[in-house]
Design an enzyme around this catalytic site. Structure first.
Site, short mmCIF file in Angstrom:
data_model
loop_
_atom_site.label_atom_id
_atom_site.label_comp_id
_atom_site.label_asym_id
_atom_site.label_seq_id
_atom_site.Cartn_x
_atom_site.Cartn_y
_atom_site.Cartn_z
N GLU A 7 0.69 -3.64 -17.79
CA GLU A 7 0.82 -2.41 -18.59
C GLU A 7 1.71 -1.38 -17.90
O GLU A 7 2.47 -0.66 -18.56
CB GLU A 7 -0.57 -1.82 -18.85
CG GLU A 7 -0.60 -0.50 -19.56
CD GLU A 7 -0.13 -0.58 -21.01
OE1 GLU A 7 1.04 -0.22 -21.25
OE2 GLU A 7 -0.91 -1.00 -21.88
N GLU A 48 17.40 7.81 -6.56
CA GLU A 48 17.70 7.24 -5.26
C GLU A 48 19.14 7.57 -4.87
O GLU A 48 19.93 8.02 -5.69
CB GLU A 48 17.48 5.73 -5.31
CG GLU A 48 16.01 5.41 -5.60
CD GLU A 48 15.78 3.91 -5.73
OE1 GLU A 48 16.18 3.18 -4.83
OE2 GLU A 48 15.20 3.50 -6.75
N GLY A 62 5.28 3.76 -17.14
CA GLY A 62 4.13 3.89 -16.23
C GLY A 62 2.80 4.32 -16.78
O GLY A 62 1.87 3.53 -16.90
N LYS A 101 8.58 -4.21 -13.12
CA LYS A 101 9.34 -4.48 -14.36
C LYS A 101 10.61 -5.29 -14.10
O LYS A 101 11.00 -6.11 -14.92
CB LYS A 101 9.68 -3.20 -15.09
CG LYS A 101 10.82 -2.47 -14.48
CD LYS A 101 11.06 -1.14 -15.06
CE LYS A 101 11.63 -0.22 -14.00
NZ LYS A 101 10.92 -0.12 -12.75
N PHE A 152 0.84 -1.20 0.00
CA PHE A 152 0.00 0.00 0.00
C PHE A 152 0.88 1.25 0.00
O PHE A 152 0.72 2.16 0.80
CB PHE A 152 -0.96 -0.01 1.20
CG PHE A 152 -2.14 0.92 1.02
CD1 PHE A 152 -3.05 0.71 -0.02
CD2 PHE A 152 -2.33 2.01 1.86
CE1 PHE A 152 -4.12 1.58 -0.20
CE2 PHE A 152 -3.42 2.88 1.70
CZ PHE A 152 -4.30 2.66 0.66
N LYS A 160 13.10 -2.48 -19.39
CA LYS A 160 11.93 -2.13 -20.19
C LYS A 160 12.08 -2.59 -21.63
O LYS A 160 11.10 -2.97 -22.27
CB LYS A 160 11.68 -0.61 -20.10
CG LYS A 160 11.20 -0.23 -18.69
CD LYS A 160 11.32 1.26 -18.40
CE LYS A 160 10.85 1.56 -16.98
NZ LYS A 160 11.25 2.91 -16.52
N THR A 201 2.81 4.32 -2.53
CA THR A 201 2.29 5.46 -3.30
C THR A 201 1.36 5.02 -4.43
O THR A 201 0.23 5.50 -4.54
CB THR A 201 3.47 6.24 -3.91
OG1 THR A 201 4.44 6.46 -2.88
CG2 THR A 201 3.01 7.57 -4.45
N VAL A 202 1.87 4.12 -5.29
CA VAL A 202 1.06 3.72 -6.44
C VAL A 202 -0.20 3.00 -5.98
O VAL A 202 -1.31 3.29 -6.44
CB VAL A 202 1.87 2.82 -7.41
CG1 VAL A 202 0.95 2.23 -8.48
CG2 VAL A 202 3.00 3.63 -8.05
N ASP A 243 17.55 0.12 -15.66
CA ASP A 243 16.09 0.22 -15.64
C ASP A 243 15.54 0.28 -17.07
O ASP A 243 14.57 -0.42 -17.41
CB ASP A 243 15.70 1.49 -14.87
CG ASP A 243 14.21 1.79 -14.96
OD1 ASP A 243 13.45 1.17 -14.20
OD2 ASP A 243 13.82 2.63 -15.80
#
Lengths: 428, 428
Positions: free
Chosen positions: B130, B191, B135, B106, B10, B206, B12-13, B202
């Site tokens: 998706e 970060e 995002g 991802k 639970f 993707k 942010t997203v 990253d």
């Protein structure tokens, strides 16, 4: 399993359909769960049929639509004839015969869409038309599927390639409207009667369709205001540049507190706005929503292969739904009662270009007029004069359509002011 | 009908999911053909549960995943914990329990996607993601649905918001890498250990996922070359500007005659290329294909609401498929055998920045080295010297990876040349 389709018409876009079906066969079969075969193609007459056969096109050309409509083996009819009739009749009859229909005919959908969609629903037939808006951009299906979870607040679109080609020439190379039109006609981008493109009618048709998908509201073509690009002058374009804007013909649909408002109008876009760099015949649809925020879908607005790609994507979708047994759902299920916005709720910044006497106190007089309607200035620029007249350019903060009308009326009443142009300005 | 879902995590997203379900309820119900209810939310421990309840979050928080996995009323599990474990175990167990899964993870999908997708297929469960790529941009489902009819030849993506924010500062404001990183960290975009973002890891994850959707090929993370932005200097950025380019970290996947090649690398983009104006933390995926030609999908690459919007779009899709009885199809069905390109088929223009002695004949020596590998110059620029050394910048015509290696090796061997940097250049 093989699905038989028929094409109505064999012009530029239509001939792209068998090309793609063949070129991407492996991928299409995986996606459609079946093979897709062009069984019959309707052409105008025997002369056209002979000409196409002589040119080496190896298809079953027919000249009577009944040969398609009465053929139970044909499942999908693809209408690519354009214009209203006989496309409207043929699509209606195809749907009544229980066939699924794919079309790219935006004029027809914008004017008779409701009636055709009802016929489709009655006969549990699919009526898909991804190619009708911004040809090669997969915008309609994306709105249906991916933005189902989002609430759209505004859609802005550069959706007419011809006028965007002309505006690009006018903005980047300082061309006049007439020079840009002549070049567009020479290159085949504009027809000899360019009205639909340059007066924003074509873009307004697309706004009608986009309003259904983005807002679930079926706005009538008559309720989409449209102002074209004919009276944009090189001076307007130059002052826009100077103030940090690019001028384009932009369609917009937005939801205001009282309802939705749609229009097509020349618009000053801030240079850094993603739509500002959509140039030439390319199209883009910019979506503002509470979830994603800002997203944009960019691609070719017309052309054989881009449009045929959208048409074939629709065919694949129908084939897939046939194999899954879920055919007959509407392309777009999002539906709300149409409520049009009140003029006082439709707000935007505006550009005013005004010719004023080149004498003391004119800016004060202008300020008084705008102030009397509660309109404040964001930018003001007084430009080179011929000794008698000065050109005053004003960009306002957000004003409502009502305020816009009142200010314009006052400027027109003032005998020694001449209101040259008024355009929307994005931002604020 | 109401569909019960559970959230794992639970953060942010995740907290954006119930927000959207509530805010867009009417539209979501129309699209999903059912109501969607957040029945349970897994949190770490009792302390977190108490904290969330005290903060006014009115949900059924649980601390043991079994309370979700053993609850037959829960149909969809939404994993938003991130990282590999325990997400991998929880997703596997959810799929084994016949639950459908939505995730935005991802890293997990790029590394263990094949295994998870197999588990999903075995149990006829849906596994949708998706939100895992760019995002808020609905790119994966668009590739599946709308580009099913098209053959994609190349995908270019600005898909890492952190590095794009930094590159925007470096390009538009001339900042150094270190200054840009410090600012990104201050704003919370990067970060404290920025490795994944700035070294292209990253973005490479993707590319793994995009290669499956765009090319039907399951390329391994290890086969995606990645070069980051750490060693880009203000001089590189300035010379790029001078020559008409913008430098960005770009992921690319292309199909060559021998197979596909994927990599992430700093790339010189021509200023007028649509990707060149994708700035700040925004993302975009640019697709080249034989049908549409060029299309681009632009939007936020991260953030609470954009990512949650993609997650909810997946949930809606599953709910819809449940109501239609067509659940269990793979998110992406396009699948071909993986064939990697031969290095001699992977071609691009390249930028070379070389420190050379400031004496006669150096450009001739450089020309001889490039010529010996059959590499020709497109642009060459000799820059301000300190009296002893000159900086020579060369942009080549298209060269293969093999030629690139050979030229680089020769430059490194030549004792008095120093090869400062080599970057890809789009175009040609």
């Amino acid at each position: 399993m093989s699905i038989k389709i028929a094409l109505l018409g064999f012009g530029t876009v239509a001939s792209g359909v068998p090309f793609l079906l063949k070129e991407n066969k492996e991928k299409i079969v995986q996606a459609a769960h079946s093979e897709i075969e062009v069984a019959k193609i309707l052409v105008k007459d025997d002369a056209e049929k002979e000409r196409l056969l002589a040119a080496g096109h190896d298809f079953n050309f027919v000249t009577n639509v009944d040969e398609i409509l009465n053929d139970d083996a044909i499942t999908i009819v693809v209408e690519l004839m354009g214009r209203i009739e006989p496309a409207r009749t043929f699509i209606t009859r195809a749907l009544e015969a229980g066939k699924h229909v794919v079309t790219a005919n935006k004029d027809l959908l914008a004017v008779h869409g409701t009636e055709l969609l009802e016929t489709a629903q009655q006969h549990k037939a699919a009526l898909y038309y991804e190619a009708a808006v911004a040809g090669g951009i997969p915008i309609l299906r994306t709105l249906v599927n991916s933005l189902a979870s989002d609430k759209i607040t505004r859609v802005l679109g550069v959706v007419n390639g011809t006028s965007n080609f002309m505006m690009t020439k006018m903005v980047e190379e300082g061309w006049s409207y007439d020079a840009a039109l002549a070049e567009a006609q020479r290159l085949g981008f504009a027809e000899s009667d360019p009205t639909n493109d340059v007066d924003g009618i074509d873009a307004a048709y697309k706004m009608v369709i986009l309003s259904q998908f983005a807002f679930g509201m079926n706005i009538a073509f008559e309720d989409v205001g449209h102002q074209g690009i004919r009276n944009i002058t090189p001076e307007d374009v130059a002052v826009a540049q100077e103030l940090g804007y690019v001028v384009k013909l932009v369609g917009s649909i937005e939801e205001t507190p009282s309802g939705i408002a749609a229009e097509v109008a020349p618009t000053f876009l801030p240079k850094e706005h993603p739509l500002a760099s959509v140039n030439g015949v390319m199209n883009a649809v910019f979506v503002e929503s509470i979830g994603i925020g800002e997203s944009m879908y960019y691609g070719p607005g017309a052309g054989q292969k881009p449009t045929a790609t959208s048409v074939v994507a629709d065919i694949v979708r129908i084939a897939r739904r046939l194999s899954e047994g879920t055919i007959g759902k509407a392309f777009n299920e999002y539906s709300r009662e149409l409520i049009l916005a009140q003029p006082q709720d439709v707000k935007s910044s505006y550009y005013f270009s005004i010719l004023a006497p080149d004498s003391k106190g004119q800016v004060l007089r202008l300020a008084e007029i705008f102030n009397s309607e509660d309109v404040s200035f964001k930018q003001i620029l007084q430009q080179g004069t011929d000794g008698e007249k000065a050109r005053v350019v004003i960009i306002t903060h957000a004003v409502s359509k009502t305020q816009l009308e009142h200010v314009s009326a006052q400027l027109k009443e003032a005998a020694d002011f001449e209101l040259l142009n008024t355009f929307k300005v994005l931002g604020d």
